[in-house]
Write a protein that holds these residues in place. Structure first.
Motif, PDB file in Angstrom:
ATOM      1  N   UNK A  34      96.203 167.801 119.731  1.00 50.85           N
ATOM      2  CA  UNK A  34      97.518 167.801 119.109  1.00 50.85           C
ATOM      3  C   UNK A  34      97.343 167.380 117.646  1.00 50.85           C
ATOM      4  N   UNK A  35      98.120 167.993 116.778  1.00 52.05           N
ATOM      5  CA  UNK A  35      98.005 167.678 115.353  1.00 52.05           C
ATOM      6  C   UNK A  35      98.777 166.397 115.031  1.00 52.05           C
ATOM      7  N   UNK A  36      98.413 165.792 113.928  1.00 53.31           N
ATOM      8  CA  UNK A  36      99.100 164.588 113.469  1.00 53.31           C
ATOM      9  C   UNK A  36     100.580 164.884 113.266  1.00 53.31           C
ATOM     10  N   UNK A  37     100.902 166.033 112.692  1.00 55.47           N
ATOM     11  CA  UNK A  37     102.312 166.358 112.442  1.00 55.47           C
ATOM     12  C   UNK A  37     103.093 166.507 113.740  1.00 55.47           C
ATOM     13  N   UNK A  38     102.449 167.005 114.798  1.00 59.15           N
ATOM     14  CA  UNK A  38     103.121 167.094 116.096  1.00 59.15           C
ATOM     15  C   UNK A  38     103.357 165.709 116.701  1.00 59.15           C
ATOM     16  N   UNK A  73      93.121 167.400 114.376  1.00 59.20           N
ATOM     17  CA  UNK A  73      93.619 167.568 115.731  1.00 59.20           C
ATOM     18  C   UNK A  73      92.979 166.486 116.609  1.00 59.20           C
ATOM     19  N   UNK A  74      93.821 165.699 117.248  1.00 60.62           N
ATOM     20  CA  UNK A  74      93.358 164.571 118.044  1.00 60.62           C
ATOM     21  C   UNK A  74      93.423 164.871 119.530  1.00 60.62           C
ATOM     22  N   UNK A  75      92.537 164.218 120.279  1.00 59.61           N
ATOM     23  CA  UNK A  75      92.537 164.319 121.738  1.00 59.61           C
ATOM     24  C   UNK A  75      92.170 162.962 122.330  1.00 59.61           C
ATOM     25  N   UNK A  76      92.595 162.756 123.543  1.00 58.95           N
ATOM     26  CA  UNK A  76      92.363 161.513 124.270  1.00 58.95           C
ATOM     27  C   UNK A  76      90.929 161.438 124.763  1.00 58.95           C
ATOM     28  N   UNK A  77      90.334 160.256 124.648  1.00 59.75           N
ATOM     29  CA  UNK A  77      89.022 159.969 125.221  1.00 59.75           C
ATOM     30  C   UNK A  77      89.260 158.850 126.234  1.00 59.75           C
ATOM     31  N   UNK A  78      89.188 159.168 127.504  1.00 59.61           N
ATOM     32  CA  UNK A  78      89.576 158.232 128.554  1.00 59.61           C
ATOM     33  C   UNK A  78      88.515 157.189 128.893  1.00 59.61           C
TER      34      UNK A  78
END
Length: 141
Positions: A34-38, A73-78
Motif C-alpha cells: 500500500x502506498x503512503x498516500x493510501x 509502497x509498504x507491506x507488513x512483516x509479521x
C-alpha cells in the motif's frame, strides 16, 4: 533498534499496522503493498505523521518498503510480532492450566489430557489472533 513493545505501544503505529494487515489479508498475490498516500487517506492523518511512524516501524523490522520512483509502497512483516506473541501466550493460556487440572480430577488418562491441552492451547492461540484482527479493523475511537 527500538524495543518492539515500545514500537507497538503507539496508537498511530498500531493503526498503520492494522491498515497493512488489511492489505496483506486482501492480497490475492504478493505481499499486499500500500502506498503512503493510501495510508494517509485511510487513516485521515497528515503525510508527515504517517511517514514518521512508518520510519519507526521500518526500523523495528515490522514493515518492508519498495521504492518506485518517488513513491514508496509498504507491506507488513509479521515475523517480529512473534516476540510479542511468545510473551503473551503464557498469559493467555493461564486458564488452560486450570482446565487441565480439572481434567485430571475428572479421571482422564495422560494421553487424553495431553490431547485436550493441545486443543486448548490451539484454541487460545487462535482466539488471540482473531481478537487482534478484529481490534485492528474496528472503528476508531
Amino acid at each position: 533498534m527500538a524495543d518492539i513493545f515500545d514500537v507497538v505501544a503507539d496508537t498511530t503505529r498500531r493503526d498503520i499496522l492494522g491498515v497493512l494487515l488489511d492489505r496483506h489479508q486482501a492480497a490475492t498475490e504478493g505481499v499486499g503493498e500500500i502506498s503512503v498516500s493510501d495510508i494517509v487517506a485511510t487513516l485521515g492523518l497528515s503525510q508527515p505523521t504517517v511517514s514518521k511512524h512508518l520510519k519507526v516501524l521500518r526500523e523495528a523490522g515490522l514493515v518492508g518498503v519498495r521504492e518506485e520512483g518517488q513513491h514508496r509502497y509498504y507491506h507488513l512483516v509479521q515475523q517480529p510480532l512473534e516476540v510479542i506473541e511468545d510473551w503473551l501466550i503464557p498469559f493467555l493460556s493461564v486458564d488452560i492450566a486450570a482446565d487441565a487440572a480439572a481434567l485430571v480430577e475428572a479421571g482422564l488418562g495422560a494421553e487424553q489430557r495431553a490431547f485436550a491441552e493441545s486443543i486448548g492451547k490451539t484454541f487460545a492461540d487462535t482466539a488471540y489472533k482473531v481478537t487482534s484482527v478484529v481490534k485492528s479493523v474496528g472503528p476508531k475511537k
